[in-house]
Write a protein that holds these residues in place. Structure first.
Motif, PDB file in Angstrom:
ATOM      1  N   ARG A 136       0.702  -1.415   0.057  1.00 12.19           N
ATOM      2  CA  ARG A 136       0.133  -0.018  -0.086  1.00 12.19           C
ATOM      3  C   ARG A 136       0.758   1.256  -0.035  1.00 12.19           C
ATOM      4  O   ARG A 136       0.345   2.362  -0.112  1.00 12.19           O
ATOM      5  CB  ARG A 136      -0.878  -0.130   1.274  1.00 12.19           C
ATOM      6  N   SER A 137       2.049   1.258   0.050  1.00 14.26           N
ATOM      7  CA  SER A 137       2.949   2.295   0.213  1.00 14.26           C
ATOM      8  C   SER A 137       3.292   3.096  -1.094  1.00 14.26           C
ATOM      9  O   SER A 137       3.237   2.456  -2.287  1.00 14.26           O
ATOM     10  CB  SER A 137       4.309   2.108   1.222  1.00 14.26           C
ATOM     11  N   GLY A 138       3.823   4.333  -1.076  1.00 11.12           N
ATOM     12  CA  GLY A 138       4.279   4.940  -2.301  1.00 11.12           C
ATOM     13  C   GLY A 138       3.509   5.100  -3.564  1.00 11.12           C
ATOM     14  O   GLY A 138       2.287   5.515  -3.353  1.00 11.12           O
ATOM     15  N   TYR A 139       3.929   4.583  -4.674  1.00 13.20           N
ATOM     16  CA  TYR A 139       3.186   4.601  -5.938  1.00 13.20           C
ATOM     17  C   TYR A 139       2.054   3.551  -5.765  1.00 13.20           C
ATOM     18  O   TYR A 139       1.593   3.700  -7.054  1.00 13.20           O
ATOM     19  CB  TYR A 139       4.719   4.086  -6.901  1.00 13.20           C
ATOM     20  N   LYS A 140       1.771   2.886  -4.975  1.00 17.83           N
ATOM     21  CA  LYS A 140       0.731   2.076  -4.857  1.00 17.83           C
ATOM     22  C   LYS A 140      -0.658   2.898  -4.723  1.00 17.83           C
ATOM     23  O   LYS A 140      -1.699   2.469  -4.997  1.00 17.83           O
ATOM     24  CB  LYS A 140       0.629   1.020  -3.754  1.00 17.83           C
ATOM     25  N   ASN A 141      -0.457   4.215  -4.347  1.00 13.74           N
ATOM     26  CA  ASN A 141      -1.315   5.093  -4.543  1.00 13.74           C
ATOM     27  C   ASN A 141      -2.631   4.970  -3.416  1.00 13.74           C
ATOM     28  O   ASN A 141      -3.783   5.239  -3.711  1.00 13.74           O
ATOM     29  CB  ASN A 141      -2.034   5.202  -5.814  1.00 13.74           C
ATOM     30  N   PHE A 142      -2.304   4.040  -2.456  1.00 13.26           N
ATOM     31  CA  PHE A 142      -3.555   3.598  -1.375  1.00 13.26           C
ATOM     32  C   PHE A 142      -3.980   4.973  -0.714  1.00 13.26           C
ATOM     33  O   PHE A 142      -5.282   4.905  -0.448  1.00 13.26           O
ATOM     34  CB  PHE A 142      -2.842   2.537  -0.422  1.00 13.26           C
ATOM     35  N   ASN A 143      -3.189   5.805  -0.388  1.00 14.45           N
ATOM     36  CA  ASN A 143      -3.877   6.980   0.506  1.00 14.45           C
ATOM     37  C   ASN A 143      -4.856   7.526  -0.494  1.00 14.45           C
ATOM     38  O   ASN A 143      -6.146   8.016  -0.048  1.00 14.45           O
ATOM     39  CB  ASN A 143      -2.950   7.808   1.014  1.00 14.45           C
ATOM     40  N   ARG A 144      -4.531   8.087  -1.679  1.00 12.53           N
ATOM     41  CA  ARG A 144      -5.417   8.765  -2.536  1.00 12.53           C
ATOM     42  C   ARG A 144      -6.651   7.879  -2.833  1.00 12.53           C
ATOM     43  O   ARG A 144      -7.709   8.352  -2.961  1.00 12.53           O
ATOM     44  CB  ARG A 144      -4.694   9.097  -3.829  1.00 12.53           C
ATOM     45  N   PHE A 145      -6.438   6.534  -3.059  1.00 13.14           N
ATOM     46  CA  PHE A 145      -7.530   5.730  -3.340  1.00 13.14           C
ATOM     47  C   PHE A 145      -8.583   5.759  -2.006  1.00 13.14           C
ATOM     48  O   PHE A 145      -9.740   5.832  -2.084  1.00 13.14           O
ATOM     49  CB  PHE A 145      -7.112   4.310  -3.456  1.00 13.14           C
ATOM     50  N   ILE A 146      -8.128   5.678  -0.743  1.00 11.54           N
ATOM     51  CA  ILE A 146      -8.866   5.679   0.227  1.00 11.54           C
ATOM     52  C   ILE A 146      -9.654   7.055   0.417  1.00 11.54           C
ATOM     53  O   ILE A 146     -10.920   7.170   0.682  1.00 11.54           O
ATOM     54  CB  ILE A 146      -7.890   5.634   1.703  1.00 11.54           C
ATOM     55  N   VAL A 147      -8.911   8.121   0.135  1.00 13.39           N
ATOM     56  CA  VAL A 147      -9.715   9.551   0.030  1.00 13.39           C
ATOM     57  C   VAL A 147     -10.717   9.407  -0.905  1.00 13.39           C
ATOM     58  O   VAL A 147     -11.793  10.054  -0.599  1.00 13.39           O
ATOM     59  CB  VAL A 147      -8.704  10.637  -0.077  1.00 13.39           C
ATOM     60  N   ALA A 148     -10.313   9.054  -2.117  1.00 13.48           N
ATOM     61  CA  ALA A 148     -11.494   8.784  -3.187  1.00 13.48           C
ATOM     62  C   ALA A 148     -12.746   8.079  -2.724  1.00 13.48           C
ATOM     63  O   ALA A 148     -13.588   8.584  -3.110  1.00 13.48           O
ATOM     64  CB  ALA A 148     -10.976   8.515  -4.414  1.00 13.48           C
ATOM     65  N   VAL A 149     -12.406   7.011  -2.270  1.00 10.17           N
ATOM     66  CA  VAL A 149     -13.674   5.989  -1.912  1.00 10.17           C
ATOM     67  C   VAL A 149     -14.475   6.073  -0.745  1.00 10.17           C
ATOM     68  O   VAL A 149     -15.354   5.972  -0.496  1.00 10.17           O
ATOM     69  CB  VAL A 149     -13.266   4.550  -1.953  1.00 10.17           C
ATOM     70  N   SER A 150     -13.859   7.480   0.101  1.00 12.81           N
ATOM     71  CA  SER A 150     -14.300   7.601   1.435  1.00 12.81           C
ATOM     72  C   SER A 150     -15.719   7.852   1.525  1.00 12.81           C
ATOM     73  O   SER A 150     -16.810   7.620   2.458  1.00 12.81           O
ATOM     74  CB  SER A 150     -13.643   8.474   2.183  1.00 12.81           C
ATOM     75  N   PRO A 151     -16.450   8.699   0.678  1.00 11.56           N
ATOM     76  CA  PRO A 151     -17.838   9.273   0.619  1.00 11.56           C
ATOM     77  C   PRO A 151     -18.578   8.125   0.204  1.00 11.56           C
ATOM     78  O   PRO A 151     -19.626   7.999   0.771  1.00 11.56           O
ATOM     79  CB  PRO A 151     -17.624  10.220  -0.776  1.00 11.56           C
ATOM     80  N   LEU A 152     -18.085   7.024  -0.501  1.00  9.59           N
ATOM     81  CA  LEU A 152     -18.981   6.038  -1.031  1.00  9.59           C
ATOM     82  C   LEU A 152     -19.111   5.201   0.056  1.00  9.59           C
ATOM     83  O   LEU A 152     -20.266   4.554   0.599  1.00  9.59           O
ATOM     84  CB  LEU A 152     -18.283   5.099  -1.947  1.00  9.59           C
ATOM     85  N   LEU A 153     -17.909   4.995   0.887  1.00 15.49           N
ATOM     86  CA  LEU A 153     -18.128   4.132   2.006  1.00 15.49           C
ATOM     87  C   LEU A 153     -19.042   4.862   3.295  1.00 15.49           C
ATOM     88  O   LEU A 153     -19.781   4.177   4.192  1.00 15.49           O
ATOM     89  CB  LEU A 153     -16.718   3.744   2.816  1.00 15.49           C
ATOM     90  N   LYS A 154     -18.775   6.175   3.392  1.00 20.49           N
ATOM     91  CA  LYS A 154     -19.848   6.904   4.347  1.00 20.49           C
ATOM     92  C   LYS A 154     -21.294   6.664   4.034  1.00 20.49           C
ATOM     93  O   LYS A 154     -21.914   6.566   4.945  1.00 20.49           O
ATOM     94  CB  LYS A 154     -19.306   8.401   4.581  1.00 20.49           C
ATOM     95  N   SER A 155     -21.591   6.864   2.779  1.00 20.13           N
ATOM     96  CA  SER A 155     -22.913   7.022   2.405  1.00 20.13           C
ATOM     97  C   SER A 155     -23.375   5.453   2.218  1.00 20.13           C
ATOM     98  O   SER A 155     -24.836   5.817   2.400  1.00 20.13           O
ATOM     99  CB  SER A 155     -22.914   7.931   1.132  1.00 20.13           C
ATOM    100  N   ARG A 156     -22.643   4.438   2.159  1.00 21.17           N
ATOM    101  CA  ARG A 156     -23.385   3.199   2.173  1.00 21.17           C
ATOM    102  C   ARG A 156     -22.801   2.501   3.073  1.00 21.17           C
ATOM    103  O   ARG A 156     -21.704   1.866   3.205  1.00 21.17           O
ATOM    104  CB  ARG A 156     -23.158   2.403   0.779  1.00 21.17           C
ATOM    105  N   THR A 157     -23.452   2.539   4.401  1.00 23.68           N
ATOM    106  CA  THR A 157     -22.986   1.825   5.482  1.00 23.68           C
ATOM    107  C   THR A 157     -22.543   0.453   5.517  1.00 23.68           C
ATOM    108  O   THR A 157     -21.828  -0.094   6.440  1.00 23.68           O
ATOM    109  CB  THR A 157     -23.841   2.397   6.913  1.00 23.68           C
ATOM    110  N   THR A 158     -23.347  -0.395   4.675  1.00 25.94           N
ATOM    111  CA  THR A 158     -23.067  -1.642   4.402  1.00 25.94           C
ATOM    112  C   THR A 158     -22.011  -2.091   3.673  1.00 25.94           C
ATOM    113  O   THR A 158     -21.500  -3.342   3.560  1.00 25.94           O
ATOM    114  CB  THR A 158     -24.066  -2.455   4.178  1.00 25.94           C
ATOM    115  N   LEU A 159     -21.440  -1.098   2.866  1.00 24.25           N
ATOM    116  CA  LEU A 159     -20.351  -1.518   2.190  1.00 24.25           C
ATOM    117  C   LEU A 159     -18.938  -1.487   2.812  1.00 24.25           C
ATOM    118  O   LEU A 159     -18.828  -0.461   3.775  1.00 24.25           O
ATOM    119  CB  LEU A 159     -20.091  -0.167   0.954  1.00 24.25           C
TER     120      LEU A 159
END
Length: 301
Positions: A136-159
């Motif tokens: 998940r580190s560096g060029y794997k781009n995990f943190n940006r992915f998390i920020v991007a998907v966070s609105p979806l995870l918050k709006s769909r509580t079962t996801l």
């Protein structure tokens, strides 16, 4: 005190030096870039270059990392260079100026697994999670992915987002999850190969947000297990997946989010990606990789 892995590595290198000194072989194909064999070797050798990440993204590695220097030294004297993608070949040519005739592209082969139960109905019966596989580190781009998907995870509580490989979450990652209020929606699991297959099979989608890779075996794992693939639009991913994936700009959080929503909210589209993925697997049969590698060896012996 040396670890078991370090002991095995040292023993393997010592034994390799012994065999190289005997000179009773036609061709050497080292498994990595350490140039320990150069002074004693009297026969031609082939080297495989998996990617040019060290050269393109040096900030992703420790300042004392010597892989790029060793790679350059070993490539210089190789009789032939294998790259695992056209993308890596082009990067190798552009960065180190290696001429085209010295490079052979041989894609990884992927061994298809026998399916115990052939799926005949639609793949709409998926569990409510998205899958992330690997480091998940560096060029794997995990943190940006998390920020991007966070609105979806918050709006769909079962996801849920399930991450496997890469070890337990680091303190910085846990703090990011808390800051985004999605801690309860993200899980990390270390799994066996069989369990990983199951995770792919039951996921709504597999997401691979890396900025750069040399190939991307998890894409083929997803295809094998009938999991829709959502990938960054890097050249090598397009080379592997072609039209069998939905792509996004890995530097654009809105692009990442929109691609995920498009796949998990449209069953027909996801099923179409699954079918294309199974077809795409046929381009990466192990026998293709073996035949091309043996032909290369024979051309140099």
């Amino acid at each position: 005190m040396l670890s078991q892995q370090e002991k095995r590595y040292n023993w393997n290198k010592k034994y390799s030096k012994y065999l190289i000194k005997k000179n009773d072989f036609d061709l050497l194909h080292p498994t990595y870039y350490e140039p320990y064999f150069l002074k004693k070797l009297k026969k031609p050798y082939v080297i495989t270059v998996h990617d040019m990440i060290h050269e393109l993204l040096p900030d992703s590695f420790p300042s004392n990392d010597v892989a790029a220097l060793q790679k350059k030294e070993v490539i210089k004297q190789a009789a032939k260079i294998i790259t695992i993608s056209e993308t890596t070949k082009n990067d190798l040519k552009n960065i180190l100026g290696i001429p085209d005739h010295r490079i052979e592209v041989i894609h990884h082969g992927y061994q298809l697994k026998k399916k115990q139960n052939e799926i005949t109905n639609q793949d709409s019966q998926k569990d409510e999670y998205i899958l992330f596989v690997g480091a998940r580190s560096g060029y794997k781009n995990f943190n940006r992915f998390i920020v991007a998907v966070s609105p979806l995870l918050k709006s769909r509580t079962t996801l849920r987002l399930i991450c496997t490989g890469g070890g337990a979450f680091q303190k910085e990652e846990i703090n990011l999850f808390k800051k985004l209020a999605i801690s309860n929606n993200i899980l990390q699991a270390n799994v066996s190969d069989e369990q990983l297959d199951s995770l792919y099979s039951n996921a709504m989608a597999f997401v691979f947000p890396s900025i750069y890779e040399g190939f991307g075996l998890p894409i083929l794992e997803a295809f094998q297990n009938r999991c829709p693939a959502i990938l960054s639009n890097s050249n090598c991913f397009k080379e592997v997946a072609a039209t069998a994936a939905e792509y996004f700009d890995p530097n654009d959080e809105h692009s990442i989010l929109n691609a995920i929503i498009k796949v998990i909210d449209h069953v027909d589209f996801a099923d179409d990606l699954i079918k294309k993925g199974e077809e795409r697997l046929q381009h990466f049969k192990p026998e293709y990789c073996v035949q091309k590698t043996i032909s290369l060896y024979k051309s140099l012996s």
